[in-house]
Design a protein around this motif. Structure first.
Motif, short mmCIF file in Angstrom:
data_model
loop_
_atom_site.label_atom_id
_atom_site.label_comp_id
_atom_site.label_asym_id
_atom_site.label_seq_id
_atom_site.Cartn_x
_atom_site.Cartn_y
_atom_site.Cartn_z
N ILE A 225 0.78 -1.17 -0.01
CA ILE A 225 -0.20 0.03 0.04
C ILE A 225 0.79 1.29 0.00
N ALA A 226 2.06 1.08 0.39
CA ALA A 226 2.98 2.34 0.54
C ALA A 226 3.37 2.54 -0.74
N GLY A 227 3.82 1.51 -1.55
CA GLY A 227 4.27 1.39 -2.76
C GLY A 227 3.02 2.15 -3.78
N ILE A 228 1.83 1.72 -3.45
CA ILE A 228 0.70 2.28 -4.52
C ILE A 228 0.61 3.63 -4.03
N THR A 229 0.51 4.15 -2.81
CA THR A 229 0.45 5.25 -2.45
C THR A 229 1.44 6.33 -2.99
N ALA A 230 2.81 5.87 -3.03
CA ALA A 230 3.97 6.93 -3.37
C ALA A 230 3.58 6.94 -4.98
N THR A 231 3.39 5.89 -5.92
CA THR A 231 3.21 6.10 -7.30
C THR A 231 2.01 6.76 -7.60
N GLN A 232 1.01 6.62 -6.77
CA GLN A 232 -0.12 7.59 -7.39
C GLN A 232 -0.53 8.93 -6.68
N CYS A 233 0.33 9.03 -5.40
CA CYS A 233 0.07 10.39 -4.83
C CYS A 233 1.32 11.18 -4.76
N ALA A 234 2.49 10.56 -5.00
CA ALA A 234 3.83 11.20 -5.12
C ALA A 234 4.16 11.53 -3.60
N VAL A 235 3.67 10.87 -2.56
CA VAL A 235 3.93 10.97 -1.03
C VAL A 235 4.40 9.57 -0.44
N PRO A 236 5.23 9.74 0.64
CA PRO A 236 5.40 8.57 1.41
C PRO A 236 4.23 7.96 2.18
N LEU A 237 4.25 6.69 2.82
CA LEU A 237 3.13 6.36 3.71
C LEU A 237 3.83 6.58 5.45
N LYS A 238 3.47 7.27 6.06
CA LYS A 238 4.15 7.28 7.35
C LYS A 238 2.77 6.90 8.42
N SER A 239 3.20 6.24 9.46
CA SER A 239 2.27 5.83 10.40
C SER A 239 1.95 7.11 11.27
N SER A 254 -10.61 8.29 6.69
CA SER A 254 -10.48 8.57 5.14
C SER A 254 -9.09 8.50 4.95
N PHE A 255 -8.66 8.00 3.91
CA PHE A 255 -7.02 7.78 3.52
C PHE A 255 -6.55 9.06 2.60
N LEU A 256 -5.66 9.79 3.41
CA LEU A 256 -4.95 10.87 2.62
C LEU A 256 -6.08 11.68 1.94
N PRO A 257 -7.16 12.22 2.75
CA PRO A 257 -8.16 12.97 2.04
C PRO A 257 -7.82 14.56 1.24
N ASN A 258 -6.63 14.99 1.91
CA ASN A 258 -6.28 16.25 1.12
C ASN A 258 -5.17 16.04 0.15
N ALA A 259 -4.76 14.83 -0.13
CA ALA A 259 -3.88 14.68 -1.23
C ALA A 259 -4.41 14.24 -2.56
N VAL A 260 -3.89 14.84 -3.59
CA VAL A 260 -4.24 14.72 -4.87
C VAL A 260 -3.60 13.66 -5.56
N CYS A 261 -4.36 12.61 -5.97
CA CYS A 261 -3.84 11.50 -6.38
C CYS A 261 -4.05 11.00 -7.88
N LEU A 262 -3.46 10.02 -8.37
CA LEU A 262 -3.69 9.70 -9.94
C LEU A 262 -5.21 9.58 -10.20
N PHE A 289 -8.22 3.47 0.27
CA PHE A 289 -7.34 4.30 -0.38
C PHE A 289 -8.12 4.55 -1.75
N PHE A 290 -8.24 3.49 -2.43
CA PHE A 290 -9.10 3.63 -3.83
C PHE A 290 -10.30 4.22 -4.10
N LEU A 291 -11.31 3.89 -2.95
CA LEU A 291 -12.43 4.61 -2.95
C LEU A 291 -12.33 6.11 -2.57
N ASP A 292 -11.38 6.29 -1.65
CA ASP A 292 -11.57 7.56 -1.52
C ASP A 292 -10.74 8.54 -2.44
#
Length: 508
Positions: A225-239, A254-262, A289-292
């Motif tokens: 999920i970190a790899g997916i988040t990083a490639t689609q949102c250009a941010v790392p995943l941090k606990s 919700s999953f990174l609601p203020n990030a703009v992703c692919l 992540f995908f739904l949000d």
């Protein structure tokens, strides 16, 4: 000694014995937990462990039964048994030494008596403390505690370098459909004949797409999920993003609601985003992540199993051969609809620690982990060849990515023998695309994928990513600093108010 004093002495003795047992149990749990994690996941960062503890454990229990069984046996029952054995050994040894000290006839030599007293004192007082200190030291090394402590006080790299996609103009040049395939733990090391006797990924290489030879794994990108988040949102995943102030102890909903992703960007341009994967959507928050982020169709194990028994699935869910059957059917339907789409897939068969033998691969005679890797690569290549035969590549481009470097698996020692390991990637469908460099990171994939499928990204930057692809008519794009990986490796996961804002409930 009076009966009352004898009873009090007996009670104190039992209390001390219980405390020693609990200290040993904690110490042995830390060690066995570290060994279990190492056996199943390699050497994850503390960020990864905290992420799954705080956010993604809801789907673990019903995702991989074998993993749960091994955890119970190795990280719970084994420490319990060892703690009982140690306390029992101490009790017997202490009793023997105590009796000997009180009957010193056989210990006339003073040095022998002193050594015996020291041994008795260590066993009776200090041994649990020493064992716990050693266990804590091992645990800190295993999970990079020093790096985690540094992240709480170091430079805020993220705030200094993050470019909010809302501030970037993205325009449609000649946008095409996208098929994005994340292949579990796929790295370039499997192409090395010196390690495996042949190139296990030869069928993928034969597709002759564009590849970046140095796709490196930055911090916060090293699990699915970190790899997916990083490639689609250009941010790392941090606990650390999941808890803050009054929200301490409550999961973000919700999953990174203020990030703009692919998915968000493509949705704004009229794309239909579809995700399909064989494992449970609940695990690690993947479905959320995908739904949000504007995936209108999200299919996981529960949605795809359709009456399959446990015998027809692996411990995570559907085998890859079954997943690709569904993916072919959904792809054909999307093509018939004639509207722009993004079909994202994630495979599972090459997941450690042992991999999974699908019916298709077993029929091909696969009996070991390298065979699973080769068979998975062949299935992905076959899916792309299916698209070629159907003529879909005329309006669709394909991106194949390893989600992260391989973790613990049967050939991990061979992989780890390489000085530098890189992640497999291939972009298929645009012969005229120009590579800007060979080294890329997960974050670079967001602007690169958009450029690849026919968009213009102003300045070539989104989030932490720099596009590594440009069409012939594009203006020159900025290149990242030569030391970008080293800087990220040191400071990317540090505390960041800007990063934390991405997790707060959306105000848009």
């Amino acid at each position: 000694m009076t009966p009352a004093s004898h009873s009090s002495h007996h009670h104190r003795h039992l209390t001390r014995l219980l405390l020693r047992f609990l200290v040993y149990l904690l110490a042995l749990f830390l060690v066995c937990m570290g060994l279990w994690v190492n056996d199943n996941f390699g050497e994850p960062s503390l960020e990864q462990v905290l992420y799954h503890l705080q956010f993604g454990m809801e789907g673990l229990v019903d995702t991989d039964a074998q993993l749960i069984h091994s955890f119970i046996q190795q990280a719970l029952l084994l420490p319990l048994l060892l703690a009982l054995l140690v306390v029992g050994f101490e009790f017997v040894s202490g009793y023997y030494l105590s009796r000997t000290l009180h009957h010193p006839a056989g210990w006339a030599h003073s040095q022998a008596r002193r050594a015996l007293k020291v041994s008795y004192w260590v066993i009776s007082h200090r041994a649990p403390v020493y064992v716990l200190m050693s266990a804590l030291a091992y645990f800190c090394v295993q999970f990079s505690m020093l790096a985690y402590l540094h992240s709480q006080f170091g430079r805020d790299y993220f705030s200094e370098h993050y470019l909010d996609p809302r501030k970037v103009t993205i325009t449609a040049r000649q946008p095409l459909n996208l098929v994005l395939i994340y292949v579990e733990s796929l790295e370039n090391s499997y192409r090395d004949p010196a390690l495996f006797g042949s190139n296990l990924l030869a069928s993928l290489d034969a597709l002759n797409g564009l590849r970046f030879e140095r796709f490196r794994q930055a911090p916060g990108t090293g699990w699915t999920i970190a790899g997916i988040t990083a490639t689609q949102c250009a941010v790392p995943l941090k606990s650390v993003s999941l808890y803050n102030g009054n929200d301490q102890g409550h999961n973000i909903k919700s999953f990174l609601p203020n990030a703009v992703c692919l998915g968000d960007i493509l949705h704004d341009f009229g794309y239909r985003n579809v995700y399909m994967g064989g494992d449970a959507l609940s695990f690690s928050g993947k479905g959320r992540f995908f739904l949000d982020h504007h995936y209108s169709e999200v299919y996981g194990r529960e949605e795809l199993k359709q009456g399959r028994s446990k015998a027809d699935m692996n411990f995570w869910g559907l085998y890859d051969d079954d997943l690709f059957v569904y993916a072919r059917a959904r792809l054909q339907a999307l093509q018939r609809e004639g509207k722009p789409f993004n079909l994202t897939l994630t495979t599972i068969d090459t997941h450690g620690p042992d991999g999974h033998f699908s019916r298709h691969c077993q029929q091909r005679g696969v009996t070991d982990f390298p065979g699973i890797v080769r068979c998975t690569a062949d299935q992905v290549a076959s899916f792309v060849q299916f698209m070629q035969r159907k003529g879909y590549l005329a309006n669709t481009r394909v991106v194949i990515l390893g989600d992260h470097l391989a973790m613990s698996n049967p050939v991990y020692k061979q992989l780890d023998s390489l000085q530098q390991r890189t992640i497999y990637n291939q972009f298929i469908g645009l012969p005229s695309a120009q590579k800007l460099r060979e080294q890329v990171l997960h974050f670079d994939m967001l602007p690169s994928i958009l450029e690849f499928i026919g968009f213009n990204v102003e300045g070539g930057r989104l989030g932490l990513g720099y596009s590594a692809i440009k069409a012939p008519k594009d203006v020159d794009m900025p290149l990242p600093e030569a030391t970008i990986f080293e800087e990220m490796d040191k400071d990317l996961l540090n505390e960041s108010d800007t990063y934390l804002q991405l997790w707060k409930p959306s105000v848009h």
